[in-house]
Structure formats: C-alpha cells, structure tokens
Design an enzyme around this catalytic site. Structure first.
Site, PDB file in Angstrom:
ATOM      1  N   GLY B 179       1.293   4.805   1.417  1.00 30.19           N
ATOM      2  CA  GLY B 179       1.584   5.255   0.054  1.00 30.19           C
ATOM      3  C   GLY B 179       1.308   4.175  -0.977  1.00 30.19           C
ATOM      4  N   ASP B 180       1.652   2.946  -0.656  1.00 27.59           N
ATOM      5  CA  ASP B 180       1.357   1.839  -1.571  1.00 27.59           C
ATOM      6  C   ASP B 180      -0.148   1.682  -1.764  1.00 27.59           C
ATOM      7  OD1 ASP B 180       3.863  -0.040  -2.238  1.00 27.59           O
ATOM      8  OD2 ASP B 180       4.146   0.807  -0.252  1.00 27.59           O
ATOM      9  N   SER B 181      -0.890   1.739  -0.669  1.00 28.28           N
ATOM     10  CA  SER B 181      -2.337   1.537  -0.772  1.00 28.28           C
ATOM     11  C   SER B 181      -3.000   2.680  -1.531  1.00 28.28           C
ATOM     12  CB  SER B 181      -2.953   1.392   0.619  1.00 28.28           C
ATOM     13  OG  SER B 181      -2.451   0.232   1.256  1.00 28.28           O
ATOM     14  N   GLY B 184      -2.386   2.122  -5.129  1.00 24.58           N
ATOM     15  CA  GLY B 184      -3.258   1.057  -5.623  1.00 24.58           C
ATOM     16  C   GLY B 184      -4.676   1.543  -5.851  1.00 24.58           C
TER      17      GLY B 184
END
Lengths: 412, 412
Positions: B179-181, B184
């Site tokens: 989810g973070d990637s 980003g």
C-alpha cells in the site's frame, strides 16, 4: 453517437489526447487513470467489445458493472483491426493524439502495420506505451501474459502465504489482478513524464517509447528483497498474517467470523492494548517486554490476543480499540468500504448515474488534487457508442463514408 | 561531501528538481521513481537518518542493504527540522525546486511553519505532494498511518485469504508494504502530471497540491469490487489460491516443497496439460469439459493436478510445462529472481557498486524507456553525505556559515 454533449475535460491532464488499443486490465486501467486527470481517451475495441466488459457478475444485456468504472471518461469506437483499412484509420486518429497505449502481445502492433516509424510519421512526437507480461524484447517476450504467473515471477506470490510451520495450503492470490493494475499505473506515470519531457518550455518535442512489463512492475515493489539476497544470500520467506520484525501485528478472529487487524507493536500501544484486554500484567511479562521479545514469543502472544478478540463482534472490537487508541481496523469488505464516512467524505466512494446499471458505486480519483480534481464525466459507454462521432469529428468523414466503412465491416 | 562528481541526470525527468521531506516507504519510494527517470532529489533526513535505513537485515555500521536501492540517485542532507532556523533553509531549498514530496502526519508541515502559502511565496508554482494514510482532511486524517491497517481499509486484506471452508487461518499480509509503494507510485504519477500542466507550452504555470492517501490508493486497485456491491449488493469474498471464474488456475505443491503456478483454464491449454499428466481422459471427462464445469468441480480437479505436481521437483515441472506450452512458473523467491535471464537481460536485476555494501543487486528502472532509460547514478548515500555540498551549492553559504549551522545543531 453519445447521448449528450459531454462536460469538458478538467484536471492537470486536460488537453492530452490518448488513443487506447487495449483490452483486459493493464492498458485500460492506464487510460482510466489518465482520463481521470483530464485526458481525452479514444478506446478502440474489437467487434463485440473488450472482453473485460463481461468479467465478473453481469446484468443481462448490459455486462459487468466493473465496466462502468473501468471504461469511464473514455469514448468507444468499435473497429476490426484485422481489416486492411483499419491501419489508415488508426494512423489518422494517432495524428491527433499525444499518446498511444496498448497491451497486445509484443510485436503484434507492428505486424498489423502499426510500426514505430509509421506512427511517428503520422504524428511526430507521439508517445507510445506498450504494456506486456515480460517486456517487448528478450527470451520471454512471446510468453502468454497471465497475471497470476507474472506476479509469481515478480516475487509477490511466494510471499502471500503462511510459513510451512503453520500451514501446507498454497500461497493465496492477492484477490485482484494487482500486477496488471500496477503495470498500468507505471505506464500512466511514464506517459506523464514523457509528456513533460516533450512539451515543456525548452522541451525536446520528441516522442518516447515506454516498455512496461508486469513482472518488472511487481519486482519494483519488492523492497529490500533483492538487495538483501545480493548482500547476504538470504531469501525472504513468507510470514503469513504477521510482520517478521514487529509484534503484535496481525489479523485476529472475531466472534462473528470477521477479522480484526491490530498493530500494537510499540511499547505504549502494547500497554494500552493489554489494559483493554484486562491483562495489564502482559505488559510486564518478561516474555513480552519490548518489541524484540514480543517477536520472539509471538506465537503465544498472538494466541492470547486471538482468544480475547474471539469473544467480541468485529464492530465492538473496532470501537473499543479506537477508544483505547490502539491502531486497528476490521478487514474491510465492499460493504464497509461503501459505508465508510472517510471514503464518502473525500469523494473516494461515489454514486455515478449509469444508463446501463442505474446508480453505480465508483472508486474516486487518485491522486486527489484538491484544487484541480479531475472529474468522472461519464461512466463506461457501450461498445461503439462514439464510432460515428469520432469518424465524423476526428477524421472528418461524411455520413456516407461512415456507412460504407460499416457496410464493409471495418467499423461498428 | 560526495566522493566523486556525479554523472549528469538522464531520462525524461532530467531537469526536474525535487525536495523530499519523507521517511519510511511511501515518500522515499515516490522520489526514487522520480529520480530513476532523471529528477534531481534532495532528501532531508533527521539526525540519525531516515529510520528505514535500519529496516530489514543489516550490515554492522552500514545499515540495511535496502537503502542502497531505496535511496539511490538522491542527495542526502541531515537537518533538525525542529530547530527554528530549519524553516528558512527548507524554504531556501524549495526556491530552487519544482516539487516537494512529504509524508509527515497531515498538518505537521504547516505546524513547522511550512504552509502552502510560504512555500508558494518561496517558489511560485511549486508542486506539493502530501502522502498519508487517510488523506489531508476528513474524520480519519489524524489516525496513525500503519500500512497493514490502511491496506485492510482499502479492501485488500479481506481478500488475501483462503475461503472459510478451506482454512480458519487469518488473511495473510502481501509480504511487502504494498500500500505504501502504490501510494508512492500514484504520487509520482501526480507530480509528473502536475509538471506537464504547469510547464507545457501554453501551460498555466500554477503549482498544484496532491493529496494521496494509502487507503485510497489501494481501493483504486480493487477492480469491480465496489461497482458489483453497488449494483448487486454482493460482497467479493476471498478465493485463496484460485480465481473464482477460471479453472484450473492455482498454485500446486512440488516434491521439493516449492509451489508451481499453473494457468490452464482455456480448453486447448487444459488439453495439453492433461496429456502432459498422462491423463488425456480428463479433457474428455464430463466433469471437466469447458471452463464452467471445471470451475464447478475445481476441488477435485485441483486435487488431481496437485497429486501429479507433488511427484516432481519444481524445476522439472517448470521445464516440462514450458515444453508442453502450458503457462506456468515456479513461485519465484529472491534466488530465482536474481538468476532470471529475462530480468538480467533487460537490466531489471543489476549489480550496483556500493561503497557501504560492495556489489548490491538492485531492481531496475520502471517504466523502461529504451531510448531514454534513466540511470542508477549512485546508490543510497550515507545520511548527510551532501549536506555541505547542498548548503554551499544551492544556498551559497560559506564554509564558516555551514560550520556555524553545524555547531548550532541545525544541520549535520
């Protein structure tokens, strides 16, 4: 012909014109993202339409509601690309476009007569984004691009599993074709970057080719997996519901058969969790003092937490944990997503009126630009809804010429 | 000071200058993607450096090899953002930048004195990308942004599970902070789109704000889940290793404890698979004729296939299935990825010389632009490696002024 004059495009990509020769997920997802931010997209579909229109549960005669979202903001033209006259029409449309996005098998566009040279001659500076399973060159370029196989080659599938000590079940699929969507998102990023390089003040005016592979898009997300292997020779293994280096952090059962995620791995949060559980002694327990010891004794710790969560309904746990300031959530299904006030408040769950389906819930526009947010201008149109409009408008063909093309089976 | 004059930036974003006030995964991943395509990135880190430098397995004194990749192509400056003099330095650096990317808690930048207005005054037209768990406004904006919790709210985690009829184990994590990637990557797309809108011929010269939430980035990938719920009221449920609408398509056990993915759901492929299994009768079996019947009888079908695969080592299966033209692959670990000739051939697995670690394997640059490919100019630098260079070069400070800032504890 479309039913009403469409609202004008808005968002940072308003003014960009994109031709999609795509199907299934990756290329259409890429153009959906571009269109969400304002690009005008012409989608060319085969007779019968993009097969994705029938993917998932369907409404008789209207296809799958997914299409309402997957095809939104695009104009649809139906054309038989195998017909000899198709090439000139595609080149004519490319003439008015900034970018072309496609996900046929590598080389297929060129075999149809749509080589880089011909496209560049038709529209100097055209940006061409190819999306495929393994890339446009190399040993694997002709392999069939099955998403689940590409995700496994990118390294994702090995990790979506419980450790062998816990289960001998196979690693799970992510549940959606995540590799296709990630590849589509990378392509959208690449198109925007290439547009900037071409069009900025002092830009070079050059078109660029993008060669996005599903396998590589997935690999790009794998964090330290590859550097760690290179330096230590150590292979990253699956950790199931947990994180290898933080505890407690997992999904726990509830009395009503749902799952609650709890991230309680910092000391103050862990203390609050143990008080809520009525077990403040656990925060002082020598097995669980500090994250490192909790990781070492995670089996026992998760057993205790799971026994506690299993006594409550998911909604009650969610509320209790929120009040106690312990990061947690129910594993949202579509039902919780649709009802979530944050998603609703930010326009990330919206009702879109669709002539084929009535009111349809769509996911909103990401990235969100509060001052220039783009728009859902219309839902995914029926196949060929804009064939006449495009041939007449973009190519300046007369009604008779269009009728002749239709009679020849070139367009529909 | 850096060790050698860096090679000039190349790729479509060469000429873009980005200031990163980020940590952990989402914002630094965004700037890595921008830098891979040529952007010059200044990363401001707290004393001690971004905590992500210590995430994962470490080399004594050098930190985690992940950083070699996560920090590549960036310049690092160490600064105490809580020091009163920090704000003017950030504004001074913003003056020379096109975009700022940050993932502090919503509102924290403004509380430091870095409001939209001050940034805009310092650099008219600055693009500001905020990345957070839940967005910059709304009910949840102040919630702690734990990746696993955001992924569960976005709908991903409910699906990474076996059906309750198969297992009562909890749904697995994807294995990386996907989810973070994804957030980003969405931010990188948004920055590029905003750059185009601002800088193109006839562009509006305006800066734009991007407000990217992890939960929303994940939800955006969930395909027809939300439209289907809206139209039918039906909730998408987990399907484990399988696909709900295609069979056989799953992961199967091998004699040596690995998993082999097989996508054999079209009739001709299924026939080839049954011949390879020495069971051509299965293609004619009334239970398995056509995809719909195979889906209905998938338990029995997968049992038969699994019993066959369990008799062979993964590499042998991989070879046999390739020869038989059945789409299949071993679930790649880091070892298979590092050895894969397609990844190597396309520069998607490369050795990068790193003074801290020696030769490190990096994932390559996605999207791949064959004619303008960007470059890995240098690996992630040590924290503060470029503090002097930036203060002297970008801000024109003298060695004495820099020494004074260092003595005051403003920079390091």
């Amino acid at each position: 012909m479309s039913d009403a004059a469409p609202p004008p495009p808005s968002g940072p990509l308003a003014g960009v014109r994109v031709l999609e020769l795509g199907h299934f997920i990756a290329a259409p997802f890429c153009t959906r993202l571009l269109a969400d931010l304002g690009a005008e997209v012409i989608k060319i579909e085969p007779p019968g339409g993009d097969p994705v229109r029938q993917w998932g549960r369907q409404v008789e005669g209207a296809g799958a509601p997914w299409w309402s979202m997957h095809g939104r903001n695009k104009r649809s033209m139906v054309m038989n690309l195998k017909h000899p006259r198709a090439v000139e029409i595609v080149l004519g449309l490319a003439r008015g476009c900034d970018a072309l996005v496609e996900n046929y098998r590598p080389g297929q566009l060129a075999r149809m007569g749509l080589t880089r040279e011909k496209l560049e001659a038709a529209r100097p500076g055209l940006i061409v984004a190819h999306i495929s399973g393994y890339g446009q060159d190399g040993l694997y370029r002709d392999r069939a691009a099955f998403g689940v196989i590409g995700e496994a080659i990118g390294g994702l599938r090995y990790l979506t599993n419980h450790p062998p000590s816990v289960s001998d079940l196979p690693p799970v699929r992510v549940g959606v074709s995540i590799g296709d969507s990630i590849a589509g998102l990378y392509a959208a990023f690449g198109v925007a970057a290439a547009l900037w390089a071409r069009d900025r003040g002092g830009g070079d005016g050059r078109g660029r080719t993008l060669d996005v592979a599903l396998t590589e898009s997935v690999l790009s997300m794998m964090e330290g997996m590859l550097p760690e292997y290179g330096v230590f020779g150590s292979v990253r293994h699956p950790t199931g519901a947990r994180i290898a280096t933080a505890a407690p952090s997992s999904a726990y059962p509830t009395a009503d058969g749902a799952w609650i995620l709890i991230g309680g791995n910092s000391d103050p949060i862990f203390e609050r969790l143990t008080r809520l559980m009525g077990r403040p002694d656990l925060a002082e327990d020598p097995r669980f003092r500090g994250n490192a010891l909790r990781v070492r004794n995670v089996e026992e710790l998760d057993r205790l937490i799971g026994a506690w969560t299993a006594g409550y309904a998911a909604r009650d746990l969610d509320r209790m944990l929120a009040v106690a300031d312990v990061p947690a959530t129910i594993a949202y299904t579509a039902a919780e997503i649709a009802a979530d006030p944050q998603f609703r408040g930010r326009g990330m769950v919206r009702e879109v009126e669709d002539p084929a389906f009535g009111a349809v819930l769509h996911a909103g526009i990401v990235p969100h630009l509060p001052d220039d947010p783009g728009a859902i201008r219309w839902p995914g149109p029926r196949a060929g809804a804009h064939t006449d409009e495009i041939l007449g408008g973009e190519l300046g063909l007369s009604a008779e010429e269009i009728a002749a093309l239709r009679a020849e089976g070139v367009v529909a």
